[in-house]
Write a protein that holds these residues in place. Structure first.
Motif, PDB file in Angstrom:
ATOM      1  N   THR A  68       0.836  -1.205   0.000  1.00 50.78           N
ATOM      2  CA  THR A  68       0.000   0.000   0.000  1.00 50.78           C
ATOM      3  C   THR A  68       0.871   1.255   0.000  1.00 50.78           C
ATOM      4  OG1 THR A  68      -1.779  -1.132   1.161  1.00 50.78           O
ATOM      5  CG2 THR A  68      -1.766   1.272   1.279  1.00 50.78           C
ATOM      6  N   ASN A  69       1.888   1.292   0.863  1.00 53.14           N
ATOM      7  CA  ASN A  69       2.780   2.458   0.926  1.00 53.14           C
ATOM      8  C   ASN A  69       3.494   2.676  -0.402  1.00 53.14           C
ATOM      9  OD1 ASN A  69       2.101   2.966   3.573  1.00 53.14           O
ATOM     10  ND2 ASN A  69       3.848   1.851   4.403  1.00 53.14           N
ATOM     11  N   SER A  73       0.964   3.702  -3.233  1.00 50.00           N
ATOM     12  CA  SER A  73       0.401   5.047  -3.062  1.00 50.00           C
ATOM     13  C   SER A  73       1.413   6.123  -3.439  1.00 50.00           C
ATOM     14  CB  SER A  73      -0.094   5.250  -1.638  1.00 50.00           C
ATOM     15  OG  SER A  73       0.985   5.258  -0.724  1.00 50.00           O
ATOM     16  N   PRO A 104      -0.184   6.245  -7.559  1.00 48.56           N
ATOM     17  CA  PRO A 104      -1.357   6.579  -6.747  1.00 48.56           C
ATOM     18  C   PRO A 104      -2.694   6.290  -7.429  1.00 48.56           C
ATOM     19  CG  PRO A 104      -0.239   8.570  -7.491  1.00 48.56           C
ATOM     20  CD  PRO A 104       0.638   7.413  -7.859  1.00 48.56           C
ATOM     21  N   GLU A 125      -5.003   0.700  -8.291  1.00 47.45           N
ATOM     22  CA  GLU A 125      -5.504  -0.025  -7.120  1.00 47.45           C
ATOM     23  C   GLU A 125      -4.877  -1.419  -7.090  1.00 47.45           C
ATOM     24  OE1 GLU A 125      -7.603  -0.245  -3.683  1.00 47.45           O
ATOM     25  OE2 GLU A 125      -7.716   1.467  -5.028  1.00 47.45           O
TER      26      GLU A 125
END
Length: 108
Positions: A57-58, A61, A65, A68
């Motif tokens: 996720t980090n 993102s 960004p 998904e």
């Protein structure tokens, strides 16, 4: 802004191609999932739930960004050995006769 849109379009196409490249697997019997003992209580209460890990996720993102990441559960066929070690890990055995999920190969 056009660069961002171009990158987004490229990543969407890459993700589509990656999904097209996934080779379905139909393993028989049981698979193993290795997880830290810190997840034991949650897994006992809720079972194994596909999700996106914190590091993924980090990274996504910051780098991508607009993309998904796909929630997953990583498993391993016990006949291939134990690549994750057992120190600090629990080994969860998954009976595939009770699972209705898509499975894909990650190596030949």
């Amino acid at each position: 802004m056009r660069l961002r849109e171009s990158i987004k379009r490229i990543l969407e196409e890459y993700t589509k191609q990656l999904k097209d490249m996934l080779v379905p697997a139909n393993p028989k019997g049981k698979l193993h999932h290795y997880s830290s003992y810190q997840n034991r209580e949650s897994i006992q209460k809720n079972g194994l739930i596909p999700k996106v890990g914190g590091q993924t996720t980090n990274y996504m993102s910051k780098q991508f960004p607009d993309v998904e990441p796909m929630p997953l559960i990583f498993t391993q066929d016990p006949k291939h050995g134990n690549f994750f070690g057992v120190y600090g890990n629990d080994i969860w055995e998954i009976d595939l006769s009770k699972v209705n999920a898509c499975r894909y190969r990650d190596w030949e």
